[in-house]
Design a protein around this motif. Sequence first.
Motif, PDB file in Angstrom:
ATOM      1  N   ASN A 215     -14.111  76.676  69.150  1.00 55.38           N
ATOM      2  CA  ASN A 215     -13.632  75.284  69.193  1.00 55.38           C
ATOM      3  C   ASN A 215     -12.236  75.147  68.590  1.00 55.38           C
ATOM      4  N   LYS A 216     -11.645  76.322  68.229  1.00 60.45           N
ATOM      5  CA  LYS A 216     -10.295  76.343  67.656  1.00 60.45           C
ATOM      6  C   LYS A 216     -10.185  75.461  66.403  1.00 60.45           C
ATOM      7  N   SER A 217     -11.201  75.537  65.568  1.00 64.76           N
ATOM      8  CA  SER A 217     -11.185  74.823  64.292  1.00 64.76           C
ATOM      9  C   SER A 217     -10.160  75.464  63.360  1.00 64.76           C
ATOM     10  N   PRO A 218      -9.697  74.751  62.341  1.00 61.60           N
ATOM     11  CA  PRO A 218      -8.723  75.323  61.392  1.00 61.60           C
ATOM     12  C   PRO A 218      -9.271  76.595  60.747  1.00 61.60           C
ATOM     13  N   LEU A 219      -8.368  77.549  60.514  1.00 64.05           N
ATOM     14  CA  LEU A 219      -8.790  78.821  59.922  1.00 64.05           C
ATOM     15  C   LEU A 219      -9.414  78.625  58.549  1.00 64.05           C
ATOM     16  N   GLU A 220      -8.981  77.587  57.827  1.00 64.98           N
ATOM     17  CA  GLU A 220      -9.545  77.337  56.503  1.00 64.98           C
ATOM     18  C   GLU A 220     -11.055  77.092  56.580  1.00 64.98           C
ATOM     19  N   LEU A 221     -11.508  76.387  57.609  1.00 64.98           N
ATOM     20  CA  LEU A 221     -12.931  76.120  57.767  1.00 64.98           C
ATOM     21  C   LEU A 221     -13.688  77.379  58.191  1.00 64.98           C
ATOM     22  N   ILE A 222     -13.089  78.151  59.062  1.00 66.62           N
ATOM     23  CA  ILE A 222     -13.718  79.404  59.503  1.00 66.62           C
ATOM     24  C   ILE A 222     -13.850  80.375  58.335  1.00 66.62           C
TER      25      ILE A 222
ATOM     26  N   ILE B  35     -14.445  79.713  55.280  1.00 68.51           N
ATOM     27  CA  ILE B  35     -15.590  79.342  54.434  1.00 68.51           C
ATOM     28  C   ILE B  35     -16.872  79.997  54.950  1.00 68.51           C
ATOM     29  N   ASP B  36     -17.089  79.952  56.260  1.00 67.82           N
ATOM     30  CA  ASP B  36     -18.298  80.563  56.842  1.00 67.82           C
ATOM     31  C   ASP B  36     -18.293  82.077  56.688  1.00 67.82           C
ATOM     32  N   ILE B  37     -17.134  82.695  56.891  1.00 69.01           N
ATOM     33  CA  ILE B  37     -17.052  84.155  56.753  1.00 69.01           C
ATOM     34  C   ILE B  37     -17.318  84.560  55.301  1.00 69.01           C
ATOM     35  N   SER B  38     -16.763  83.808  54.356  1.00 63.88           N
ATOM     36  CA  SER B  38     -16.971  84.108  52.936  1.00 63.88           C
ATOM     37  C   SER B  38     -18.438  83.943  52.558  1.00 63.88           C
ATOM     38  N   SER B  39     -19.100  82.948  53.147  1.00 65.63           N
ATOM     39  CA  SER B  39     -20.527  82.743  52.888  1.00 65.63           C
ATOM     40  C   SER B  39     -21.346  83.937  53.357  1.00 65.63           C
ATOM     41  N   ALA B  40     -21.024  84.453  54.549  1.00 67.28           N
ATOM     42  CA  ALA B  40     -21.724  85.634  55.060  1.00 67.28           C
ATOM     43  C   ALA B  40     -21.482  86.841  54.157  1.00 67.28           C
TER      44      ALA B  40
END
Length: 487
Positions: free
Chosen positions: A445-452, A454-459
């Motif tokens: 969905n081409k969301s801002p990298l800052e939001l992406i 957060i999910d990667i760090s959670s994983a």
Amino acid sequence: MREETIAAIATPAGEGGIGIIRISGPEAKDILSRIFVAGNRGGNCADAEAKSVGRSSAKAASFDIKPRELTYGHIIDKSSDETVDEVMACFMPAPSTYTREDVVEINCHGGRIPLSKTLSLILREGARMAEPGEFTRRAFLNGRLDLSQAEAVIDVINAKTDASLDAAIAQLEGKFSLEISGIRNALTDVLVDVAVNIDYPDEDIEELTYNKLIERLSEVSSDIKKLLASSKSGKILRDGFSVVIVGKPNVGKSSLMNGLLKESRAIVTEIPGTTRDTIEEFANIRGIPVRITDTAGIRETDDLVEKIGIERSKTSLEDADLALLLIDGSEEITAEDLALKEMIPASLPAIAIFNKEDKGLSVSEDDMRNFSNPLPYMVISLKDEEGIREVEEAIFRASGYSDDAAGFNPELKTRGGSIVTNVRHQTMLQAAEQSIDDAINAAKNKSPLELIEIDISSAYENLGFITGDSVREDVIDQVFSRFCLGK
């Protein structure tokens, strides 16, 4: 406090040839020196010189023990100069020990009294009684094992079959940890690239496109899914495949259990209601640990004890992986048989087994088929020991380990592949998988990298919970609380 010296009996309670006491910590060797005298000490085994010196020589004896060698001697109560036990003692200096601390192991006679008296002397000399799992906890805190390897120690101890042991040893050797570390390293590389593109968007660096990000995250997601695919098989290897035998009184449930166990574990009589409570044992069926529960015969009764057993029988079905519904094939199918079939949860796999073929069947093939539908059924004679192998094969196939059954995992046949055997690990992998999937959807969905990010760090963090790299203290406490004393 980790600088304290701890001690515990490391062998099971009871009587045996040898009982081992383990000491770990900075005072381990000094404590041994104050209670241990090497060599012979009086009696028929002593030489003439030792006899002439007498008992007082023990107090003055120098302590001389070579590292990593078993040394023969005696445990002495210095307050009375009494010999407590004849032992073999071994001192192992840090860091090449189980806990990476100085460790002493004393091989006593395996009786309750010599072990408890020796342990009391050790505690009197300044050691503290170890908590359950504290030796392995120190191995984890001192970096010898990660958390998943520490948990594998329990699985090695509790392994019921060779396949269970193979899976536990593979995890203890760190193969599972290496796979988790590999996935985390891949996420580290992605996080670095994401951070660089966030912090230095105008610099002359390689642009991280959404398509490339999706591709790299998809590879990570695939690796996690492969591990999760083994969790069903792994749970069976660790906890066993749960099989519950249900039926009316006196249809042969206890005989079936004994046949599967290859021993007379349950009492078998002609008197209905002999089994008044659930009996649980493990059987090894083609390498798979199978937890078999023989239940009380379910019927209407005024006997309070039998009623409690029947209620437990019903409860055991809720946690089962497979139900074996045993029917007396030498009699007509009854309303009780039908009620028992209806009692089995619709979601629980089950097999109808018609016993007592040796007495002559009173149930036609059509009746058996109609009664069993949609369950598979078979006919056996436990008295003639006919059909046990077929029941074993049916259990094996229901567990998902046969080549043509859904969920078969060929990696289980070797020690080469990692298998997720721990529910905690499965939960963390599922959480990591969800976070990666969320990151992939956000990238699509081409969301801002800052939001992406957060999910990667959670994983990344959830995967760290598995090995203990980012685990909380309360989780560590929970893990080691399941250990036995002395390990």
